[in-house]
Scaffold this motif. Sequence first.
Motif, PDB file in Angstrom:
ATOM      1  N   THR A 235      34.098  35.166  93.145  1.00 56.00           N
ATOM      2  CA  THR A 235      34.367  35.433  91.724  1.00 56.00           C
ATOM      3  C   THR A 235      35.739  36.079  91.551  1.00 56.00           C
ATOM      4  OG1 THR A 235      32.006  35.687  91.218  1.00 56.00           O
ATOM      5  CG2 THR A 235      33.565  36.688  89.685  1.00 56.00           C
ATOM      6  N   ALA A 236      36.033  37.086  92.386  1.00 55.88           N
ATOM      7  CA  ALA A 236      37.323  37.776  92.301  1.00 55.88           C
ATOM      8  C   ALA A 236      38.470  36.812  92.572  1.00 55.88           C
ATOM      9  CB  ALA A 236      37.354  38.943  93.285  1.00 55.88           C
ATOM     10  N   ALA A 237      38.319  35.949  93.562  1.00 55.60           N
ATOM     11  CA  ALA A 237      39.387  35.011  93.920  1.00 55.60           C
ATOM     12  C   ALA A 237      39.680  34.043  92.779  1.00 55.60           C
ATOM     13  CB  ALA A 237      38.999  34.242  95.181  1.00 55.60           C
ATOM     14  N   LEU A 238      38.639  33.488  92.192  1.00 56.90           N
ATOM     15  CA  LEU A 238      38.843  32.520  91.107  1.00 56.90           C
ATOM     16  C   LEU A 238      39.476  33.175  89.885  1.00 56.90           C
ATOM     17  CD1 LEU A 238      35.602  30.326  91.282  1.00 56.90           C
ATOM     18  CD2 LEU A 238      37.859  29.845  92.244  1.00 56.90           C
ATOM     19  N   HIS A 239      39.029  34.387  89.553  1.00 58.90           N
ATOM     20  CA  HIS A 239      39.605  35.066  88.396  1.00 58.90           C
ATOM     21  C   HIS A 239      41.063  35.466  88.658  1.00 58.90           C
ATOM     22  CE1 HIS A 239      36.453  35.294  85.401  1.00 58.90           C
ATOM     23  NE2 HIS A 239      35.575  35.646  86.313  1.00 58.90           N
ATOM     24  N   LEU A 240      41.365  35.948  89.859  1.00 59.92           N
ATOM     25  CA  LEU A 240      42.743  36.315  90.172  1.00 59.92           C
ATOM     26  C   LEU A 240      43.662  35.101  90.083  1.00 59.92           C
ATOM     27  CD1 LEU A 240      42.547  38.859  93.121  1.00 59.92           C
ATOM     28  CD2 LEU A 240      43.769  39.176  90.965  1.00 59.92           C
ATOM     29  N   ARG A 241      43.195  33.993  90.651  1.00 60.99           N
ATOM     30  CA  ARG A 241      44.024  32.797  90.619  1.00 60.99           C
ATOM     31  C   ARG A 241      44.267  32.343  89.174  1.00 60.99           C
ATOM     32  NH1 ARG A 241      47.571  31.763  93.779  1.00 60.99           N
ATOM     33  NH2 ARG A 241      48.400  32.540  91.817  1.00 60.99           N
ATOM     34  N   ARG A 242      43.252  32.522  88.316  1.00 59.91           N
ATOM     35  CA  ARG A 242      43.369  32.134  86.907  1.00 59.91           C
ATOM     36  C   ARG A 242      44.332  33.048  86.167  1.00 59.91           C
ATOM     37  NH1 ARG A 242      40.727  33.749  82.196  1.00 59.91           N
ATOM     38  NH2 ARG A 242      39.437  35.235  83.359  1.00 59.91           N
TER      39      ARG A 242
ATOM     40  N   ILE B 299      31.281  43.181  89.120  1.00 63.80           N
ATOM     41  CA  ILE B 299      32.190  44.076  89.847  1.00 63.80           C
ATOM     42  C   ILE B 299      33.390  43.290  90.386  1.00 63.80           C
ATOM     43  CG2 ILE B 299      32.421  45.558  91.873  1.00 63.80           C
ATOM     44  CD1 ILE B 299      29.398  46.278  91.429  1.00 63.80           C
ATOM     45  N   GLY B 300      33.130  42.108  90.949  1.00 63.63           N
ATOM     46  CA  GLY B 300      34.219  41.280  91.460  1.00 63.63           C
ATOM     47  C   GLY B 300      35.233  40.938  90.384  1.00 63.63           C
ATOM     48  N   ARG B 301      34.752  40.600  89.206  1.00 66.31           N
ATOM     49  CA  ARG B 301      35.643  40.277  88.093  1.00 66.31           C
ATOM     50  C   ARG B 301      36.449  41.501  87.653  1.00 66.31           C
ATOM     51  NH1 ARG B 301      32.671  38.927  82.689  1.00 66.31           N
ATOM     52  NH2 ARG B 301      32.316  41.165  82.906  1.00 66.31           N
ATOM     53  N   ALA B 302      35.790  42.664  87.551  1.00 69.40           N
ATOM     54  CA  ALA B 302      36.476  43.879  87.105  1.00 69.40           C
ATOM     55  C   ALA B 302      37.586  44.277  88.074  1.00 69.40           C
ATOM     56  CB  ALA B 302      35.471  45.018  86.954  1.00 69.40           C
ATOM     57  N   VAL B 303      37.290  44.210  89.373  1.00 74.42           N
ATOM     58  CA  VAL B 303      38.313  44.551  90.371  1.00 74.42           C
ATOM     59  C   VAL B 303      39.484  43.576  90.296  1.00 74.42           C
ATOM     60  CG1 VAL B 303      38.764  44.650  92.853  1.00 74.42           C
ATOM     61  CG2 VAL B 303      36.722  45.746  91.922  1.00 74.42           C
TER      62      VAL B 303
ATOM     63  N   ARG C  74      50.712  39.761  97.128  1.00 73.82           N
ATOM     64  CA  ARG C  74      49.757  39.028  97.959  1.00 73.82           C
ATOM     65  C   ARG C  74      48.438  39.804  97.984  1.00 73.82           C
ATOM     66  NH1 ARG C  74      49.869  35.123 102.014  1.00 73.82           N
ATOM     67  NH2 ARG C  74      48.573  35.500 103.873  1.00 73.82           N
ATOM     68  N   THR C  75      47.402  39.181  97.470  1.00 76.15           N
ATOM     69  CA  THR C  75      46.075  39.796  97.450  1.00 76.15           C
ATOM     70  C   THR C  75      45.179  39.082  98.444  1.00 76.15           C
ATOM     71  OG1 THR C  75      46.317  40.336  95.100  1.00 76.15           O
ATOM     72  CG2 THR C  75      44.093  40.434  96.027  1.00 76.15           C
ATOM     73  N   VAL C  76      44.613  39.851  99.370  1.00 75.36           N
ATOM     74  CA  VAL C  76      43.693  39.303 100.371  1.00 75.36           C
ATOM     75  C   VAL C  76      42.280  39.745 100.019  1.00 75.36           C
ATOM     76  CG1 VAL C  76      43.006  39.337 102.799  1.00 75.36           C
ATOM     77  CG2 VAL C  76      45.429  39.188 102.191  1.00 75.36           C
ATOM     78  N   ILE C  77      41.364  38.793 100.023  1.00 77.79           N
ATOM     79  CA  ILE C  77      39.960  39.056  99.691  1.00 77.79           C
ATOM     80  C   ILE C  77      39.128  38.749 100.930  1.00 77.79           C
ATOM     81  CG2 ILE C  77      38.025  38.434  98.201  1.00 77.79           C
ATOM     82  CD1 ILE C  77      40.245  37.449  96.185  1.00 77.79           C
ATOM     83  N   LEU C  78      38.406  39.738 101.401  1.00 75.42           N
ATOM     84  CA  LEU C  78      37.559  39.564 102.575  1.00 75.42           C
ATOM     85  C   LEU C  78      36.145  39.226 102.119  1.00 75.42           C
ATOM     86  CD1 LEU C  78      38.735  42.684 104.644  1.00 75.42           C
ATOM     87  CD2 LEU C  78      39.722  40.379 104.594  1.00 75.42           C
ATOM     88  N   GLY C  79      35.745  37.977 102.328  1.00 75.07           N
ATOM     89  CA  GLY C  79      34.416  37.547 101.916  1.00 75.07           C
ATOM     90  C   GLY C  79      34.476  36.566 100.768  1.00 75.07           C
ATOM     91  N   ALA C  80      33.593  35.566 100.819  1.00 69.71           N
ATOM     92  CA  ALA C  80      33.563  34.530  99.776  1.00 69.71           C
ATOM     93  C   ALA C  80      32.148  34.350  99.256  1.00 69.71           C
ATOM     94  CB  ALA C  80      34.103  33.208 100.325  1.00 69.71           C
ATOM     95  N   GLY C  81      31.449  35.480  99.107  1.00 68.27           N
ATOM     96  CA  GLY C  81      30.149  35.441  98.455  1.00 68.27           C
ATOM     97  C   GLY C  81      30.334  35.554  96.955  1.00 68.27           C
ATOM     98  N   ILE C  82      29.330  36.036  96.272  1.00 64.46           N
ATOM     99  CA  ILE C  82      29.408  36.105  94.810  1.00 64.46           C
ATOM    100  C   ILE C  82      30.577  36.984  94.366  1.00 64.46           C
ATOM    101  CG2 ILE C  82      28.234  36.905  92.723  1.00 64.46           C
ATOM    102  CD1 ILE C  82      25.616  35.982  93.968  1.00 64.46           C
TER     103      ILE C  82
END
Length: 485
Positions: free
Chosen positions: A15-22, A381-385, A3-11
């Motif tokens: 970006t991190a959320a969409l890539h993780l889900r993919r 950075i969001g994508r790399a993380v 379970r990955t929790v992401i705090l914040g839905a800015g750039i």
Amino acid sequence: MARTVILGAGIAGHTAALHLRRMLGKEHDVVVVSPNSKWNWIPSNIWVGVGKMDKKRVTFPLAPIYARKGVEFHQALATELHGEGSPDHPHPYVTVRYTGPSRQGKTANLDYDFLINATGPKLTFEATPGLGPQGNSWSVCTAEHAVETSQALQDVIGKLQRGTPQTLLIGMGHGTCTCQGAAFEYTFNVEHELVQAGVRDKAEVIYITNEVQLGDFGMDGMNFGTKDGVVPSQMFTESLFKERGVKAIMAAAVERVEPGVVHYEQLDGTKGEQAFDFAMLLPPFRGADLKAFDREGNEITDQVFAPSGFMKVDADYSPKPYEQWKPSDWPKTYQSVKYDNVWAAGIAFAPPHQMSKPHKTPNGTAIAPAPPRTGMPSGVIGRAVAKTIAERIKHGDRGKVHTASMADMGAACIASAGTGWRQGQAAAMTVYPIIPDKERYGEQGRDTKETYGEIGLSAHWMKVMLHHLFIYKAKARPLWYLIPE
């Protein structure tokens, strides 16, 4: 299941959320926590702020996107980080307070296996008395602010059309502000609108900034490679100011904003004031008010976060003089110094130092542009993380660690200088690397073959195209991931 929790839905966070889900199977949870119900393409707030774009064109609801992609969404504000859990709750968790209408004010604890802090900046208007929409100046930091600012600007244009001279002041509202580029863009979009309205001759446009020289942009300036040699961004920027007749107050720390007048201190310690009829002044940033606690409930916020409120990551935070700063001081993985399953992405990470040399006045006032890390760097950075976490979930400790050091990263920026398919202009700039590196590139600090800038109508068309591309990407339309960050 992880379970990955992401705090914040800015750039960075989005970006991190969409890539993780993919990248992850449906058996793994991706959770986004954001106090805002809508996503905002902040670079285009500039156009909302001059009345050339509707707010609906720069925002859209997040919940339908996440529902379609299988991302769990909580409209809430993270308030506490419990990275070791607690005696009665052994799993790591974050405490959130809901901001949406259905559960407003209620709190919950959200467990996580991995956490990305992408909370972005807190807009600290209160750092300067009288600053901001609740005070005596306007802002374009949010879409709502930009709408209010546009209305105020139209009032000013109306007065100019009736023959009443007006002074418009745009820039930085504090000595430690960042986002000089946004203020630069707004200045020249306003100037462009005054020309289009036929009232430029009755208006005085003034730019006030904590930059020691024009073209610094909080990046220690840039040196653009051209066929005729190297052109400093200072010269590039000064020529635009001269061409458009915009005055500049440099190396200034705004002390307070009173109705119709700004009071400021300059680098030599002298005090000044500037009267205005309209002022759009950006606030300084700090990190979100997120507190950290150990397993026994003792507060350890100072171990996890810098005094600025931004999260400490794999950077060199040791104090040293400006002359000893190095590109290697900057983080590569963005992993928390305290927890190996927590990262900070985008603006949420604490930079080790400024890019531009900081200064203090004889009175001790800081005039130190904070380093920009918005837009393209935040997305990268969001994508790399996200890729690092996906590797950890799939392969454990053998998973590849992805890096995105700003010392090895290039960036492109298109700064609007006025809209219009025929009359629009923009300054297109690229820089490599983002962090100046004089050991590799000499006094120029960067690769002049990869660092260049030009201004013109074609750059405006490109900025419009990018607006539509990034809205498409953020809405996770088909093949969205092929559009680079």
